[in-house]
Write a protein that holds these residues in place. Structure first.
Motif, short mmCIF file in Angstrom:
data_model
loop_
_atom_site.label_atom_id
_atom_site.label_comp_id
_atom_site.label_asym_id
_atom_site.label_seq_id
_atom_site.Cartn_x
_atom_site.Cartn_y
_atom_site.Cartn_z
N TYR A 106 0.84 -1.04 0.10
CA TYR A 106 0.03 0.13 0.15
C TYR A 106 0.82 1.29 -0.03
CZ TYR A 106 -3.78 3.05 1.45
OH TYR A 106 -4.60 4.24 1.32
N LEU A 107 2.01 1.24 0.62
CA LEU A 107 2.67 2.38 0.80
C LEU A 107 3.60 2.64 -0.42
CD1 LEU A 107 4.31 1.96 4.48
CD2 LEU A 107 2.76 3.76 3.81
N ALA A 108 4.08 1.52 -1.08
CA ALA A 108 4.82 1.40 -2.28
C ALA A 108 3.60 2.11 -3.60
CB ALA A 108 5.01 0.13 -2.82
N SER A 109 2.29 1.89 -3.40
CA SER A 109 1.53 2.43 -4.28
C SER A 109 1.39 3.84 -4.33
CB SER A 109 0.14 1.69 -4.03
OG SER A 109 -0.69 2.52 -3.01
N PHE A 110 1.60 4.45 -3.00
CA PHE A 110 1.84 6.04 -3.09
C PHE A 110 3.24 6.60 -3.72
CE2 PHE A 110 -1.02 5.55 0.80
CZ PHE A 110 -2.03 6.20 0.30
N PHE A 112 5.02 4.99 -6.26
CA PHE A 112 5.00 4.68 -7.39
C PHE A 112 3.38 4.77 -8.02
CE2 PHE A 112 8.35 2.16 -5.52
CZ PHE A 112 9.34 2.89 -5.99
N GLU A 113 3.34 5.03 -9.26
CA GLU A 113 2.09 5.21 -9.81
C GLU A 113 1.75 3.77 -10.40
OE1 GLU A 113 1.22 8.48 -12.43
OE2 GLU A 113 2.66 9.70 -11.36
N PRO A 114 0.77 3.03 -9.74
CA PRO A 114 0.29 1.73 -10.44
C PRO A 114 -0.51 2.17 -11.45
CG PRO A 114 -0.67 2.10 -8.53
CD PRO A 114 0.30 3.21 -8.44
N LYS A 115 -0.47 1.18 -12.67
CA LYS A 115 -1.09 1.37 -13.69
C LYS A 115 -1.38 -0.09 -14.29
CE LYS A 115 1.38 5.28 -15.29
NZ LYS A 115 2.48 5.84 -16.14
N MET A 116 -2.60 -0.22 -14.59
CA MET A 116 -3.14 -1.44 -15.12
C MET A 116 -2.27 -1.70 -16.33
SD MET A 116 -5.10 -2.76 -13.11
CE MET A 116 -5.83 -3.91 -13.71
N LYS A 117 -1.99 -3.03 -16.69
CA LYS A 117 -1.56 -3.58 -17.97
C LYS A 117 -2.66 -3.63 -18.97
CE LYS A 117 2.44 -6.15 -16.49
NZ LYS A 117 3.16 -7.31 -16.59
N LYS A 118 -2.24 -3.22 -20.48
CA LYS A 118 -3.36 -3.24 -21.37
C LYS A 118 -2.73 -4.58 -22.16
CE LYS A 118 -3.20 1.75 -21.61
NZ LYS A 118 -3.03 3.03 -22.46
#
Length: 118
Positions: A106-110, A112-118
């Motif tokens: 959860y802290l890492a998601s702040f 870095f910007e998590p993105k869904m793969k296409k």
């Protein structure tokens, strides 16, 4: 020498898993479940402890170690509480690791910007 042994054994485990991912049609989630179940089965067969003594943290860090922790927790809880220990032992034994993974993820998601793969 323990560091070298742990590095080599852990690296060998990771290489085998990477080959499984690259050369087969197994999805990553299924490979992770296979590793956790393998660690539990190796613990049940009393094979994991000698392997852990030999490989040190090279064997305890990957998902094999998590499966063994689940098995150990269930075994202790069944000895202490009987049948209901099947359902509570694994959760108690692995609660710290699961909590840490959730919190740090959860802290890492702040950061870095998590993105869904296409």
């Amino acid at each position: 020498m323990d560091y070298v042994k742990a590095f080599l054994i852990g690296g060998l485990l990771c290489a085998v898993i990477q080959i499984l991912l690259d050369r087969t049609k197994l999805m990553p989630g299924r490979v992770m479940v296979l590793l956790v179940c393998s660690g539990a089965v190796l613990g049940f067969c009393n094979i994991y402890e000698p392997f852990l003594e030999f490989a040190k943290s090279g064997a305890s860090v990957p998902l094999l170690g998590f499966g063994n922790v689940l098995w150990q927790g269930v075994k202790e809880a069944v000895d202490k509480h009987g049948f209901i220990g099947i359902f509570m032992g694994g959760f108690k034994a692995s609660a710290v690791g699961i909590s840490a993974a959730l919190i740090f993820g959860y802290l890492a998601s702040f950061i870095f910007e998590p993105k869904m793969k296409k």
